[in-house]
Design a protein around this motif. Structure first.
Motif, mmCIF file in Angstrom:
data_model
loop_
_atom_site.group_PDB
_atom_site.id
_atom_site.type_symbol
_atom_site.label_atom_id
_atom_site.label_comp_id
_atom_site.label_asym_id
_atom_site.label_seq_id
_atom_site.Cartn_x
_atom_site.Cartn_y
_atom_site.Cartn_z
ATOM 1 N N SER A 55 0.827 -1.205 0.000
ATOM 2 C CA SER A 55 0.000 0.000 0.000
ATOM 3 C C SER A 55 0.867 1.265 0.000
ATOM 4 N N VAL A 56 0.238 2.374 -0.307
ATOM 5 C CA VAL A 56 0.918 3.665 -0.246
ATOM 6 C C VAL A 56 1.330 3.967 1.194
ATOM 7 N N ASP A 57 0.529 3.522 2.151
ATOM 8 C CA ASP A 57 0.888 3.724 3.563
ATOM 9 C C ASP A 57 2.175 2.980 3.905
ATOM 10 N N GLU A 58 2.337 1.772 3.381
ATOM 11 C CA GLU A 58 3.572 1.024 3.618
ATOM 12 C C GLU A 58 4.761 1.726 2.968
ATOM 13 N N LEU A 59 4.534 2.265 1.782
ATOM 14 C CA LEU A 59 5.587 3.026 1.099
ATOM 15 C C LEU A 59 6.015 4.210 1.965
ATOM 16 N N ARG A 60 5.050 4.948 2.451
ATOM 17 C CA ARG A 60 5.331 6.125 3.283
ATOM 18 C C ARG A 60 6.075 5.730 4.552
ATOM 19 N N ARG A 61 5.599 4.686 5.231
ATOM 20 C CA ARG A 61 6.268 4.255 6.466
ATOM 21 C C ARG A 61 7.715 3.848 6.195
ATOM 22 N N GLY A 62 7.951 3.183 5.070
ATOM 23 C CA GLY A 62 9.306 2.786 4.722
ATOM 24 C C GLY A 62 10.207 3.980 4.465
ATOM 25 N N ILE A 63 9.663 4.982 3.810
ATOM 26 C CA ILE A 63 10.442 6.198 3.538
ATOM 27 C C ILE A 63 10.752 6.914 4.851
ATOM 28 N N GLU A 64 9.760 6.999 5.716
ATOM 29 C CA GLU A 64 9.951 7.685 6.995
ATOM 30 C C GLU A 64 10.931 6.943 7.905
ATOM 31 N N ALA A 65 11.134 5.656 7.664
ATOM 32 C CA ALA A 65 12.037 4.855 8.492
ATOM 33 C C ALA A 65 13.488 4.887 8.005
ATOM 34 N N LEU A 66 13.728 5.531 6.869
ATOM 35 C CA LEU A 66 15.096 5.586 6.349
ATOM 36 C C LEU A 66 16.016 6.317 7.322
ATOM 37 N N PRO A 67 17.245 5.844 7.448
ATOM 38 C CA PRO A 67 18.209 6.589 8.271
ATOM 39 C C PRO A 67 18.419 7.995 7.690
ATOM 40 N N GLU A 68 18.702 8.944 8.564
ATOM 41 C CA GLU A 68 18.835 10.346 8.148
ATOM 42 C C GLU A 68 19.800 10.527 6.984
ATOM 43 N N ALA A 69 20.954 9.896 7.044
ATOM 44 C CA ALA A 69 21.954 10.063 5.979
ATOM 45 C C ALA A 69 21.412 9.595 4.637
ATOM 46 N N TYR A 77 12.546 9.518 -5.783
ATOM 47 C CA TYR A 77 12.186 8.184 -6.262
ATOM 48 C C TYR A 77 13.169 7.123 -5.802
ATOM 49 N N GLN A 78 14.383 7.480 -5.466
ATOM 50 C CA GLN A 78 15.303 6.518 -4.858
ATOM 51 C C GLN A 78 14.789 6.117 -3.478
ATOM 52 N N ARG A 79 14.217 7.067 -2.749
ATOM 53 C CA ARG A 79 13.614 6.753 -1.451
ATOM 54 C C ARG A 79 12.464 5.770 -1.643
ATOM 55 N N TRP A 80 11.657 6.016 -2.664
ATOM 56 C CA TRP A 80 10.555 5.104 -2.961
ATOM 57 C C TRP A 80 11.087 3.698 -3.205
ATOM 58 N N LEU A 81 12.102 3.585 -4.042
ATOM 59 C CA LEU A 81 12.634 2.277 -4.407
ATOM 60 C C LEU A 81 13.198 1.551 -3.186
ATOM 61 N N LEU A 82 13.907 2.262 -2.341
ATOM 62 C CA LEU A 82 14.459 1.647 -1.135
ATOM 63 C C LEU A 82 13.333 1.180 -0.212
ATOM 64 N N SER A 83 12.302 1.978 -0.073
ATOM 65 C CA SER A 83 11.161 1.604 0.753
ATOM 66 C C SER A 83 10.454 0.372 0.182
ATOM 67 N N MET A 84 10.223 0.362 -1.112
ATOM 68 C CA MET A 84 9.553 -0.787 -1.728
ATOM 69 C C MET A 84 10.382 -2.053 -1.562
ATOM 70 N N THR A 85 11.680 -1.944 -1.788
ATOM 71 C CA THR A 85 12.562 -3.105 -1.670
ATOM 72 C C THR A 85 12.525 -3.664 -0.246
ATOM 73 N N ALA A 86 12.665 -2.794 0.738
ATOM 74 C CA ALA A 86 12.659 -3.240 2.136
ATOM 75 C C ALA A 86 11.328 -3.894 2.503
#
Length: 107
Positions: A55-69, A77-86
């Motif tokens: 879901s889009v909510d899962e995508l958002r949560r994954g992006i928000e969980a990325l380390p600051e760096a 869109y790289q953030r999106w891809l990392l979130s989707m992969t995880a």
């Protein structure tokens, strides 16, 4: 008031509104062309949603969980891809070994 917001309000990294260290940076509001990469990542996200895999909510949560760096270094869109992969790894849609093999196959 901004200094108080910086210190007293717990916030995730993606919530930068009102944080003084970002207030002086101009926001680029000019329209821009999407790259092929951007379009491909968006298409994958749409397919995952249409197939009820993610879901889009899962995508958002994954992006928000990325380390600051990572969050600050990666493009939108790289953030999106990392979130989707995880998320897909976590759900067992594919394994780390399968991902590694697929990465080797990229020209």
């Amino acid at each position: 008031m901004t200094e108080l917001a910086d210190k007293d309000v717990p916030r995730a990294l993606h919530d930068m509104g009102g944080v003084s260290r970002y207030m002086c940076e101009a926001v680029d509001t000019e329209p821009h062309e999407l790259t092929d990469f951007d379009r491909e990542v968006d298409a994958i996200r749409q397919l995952l949603g249409a197939k009820s895999v993610m879901s889009v909510d899962e995508l958002r949560r994954g992006i928000e969980a990325l380390p600051e760096a990572d969050y600050l270094r990666l493009s939108y869109y790289q953030r999106w891809l990392l979130s989707m992969t995880a998320t897909l790894l976590q759900k067992g849609v594919f394994t780390q070994a399968e991902l590694a093999q697929a990465m080797k196959d990229i020209p």
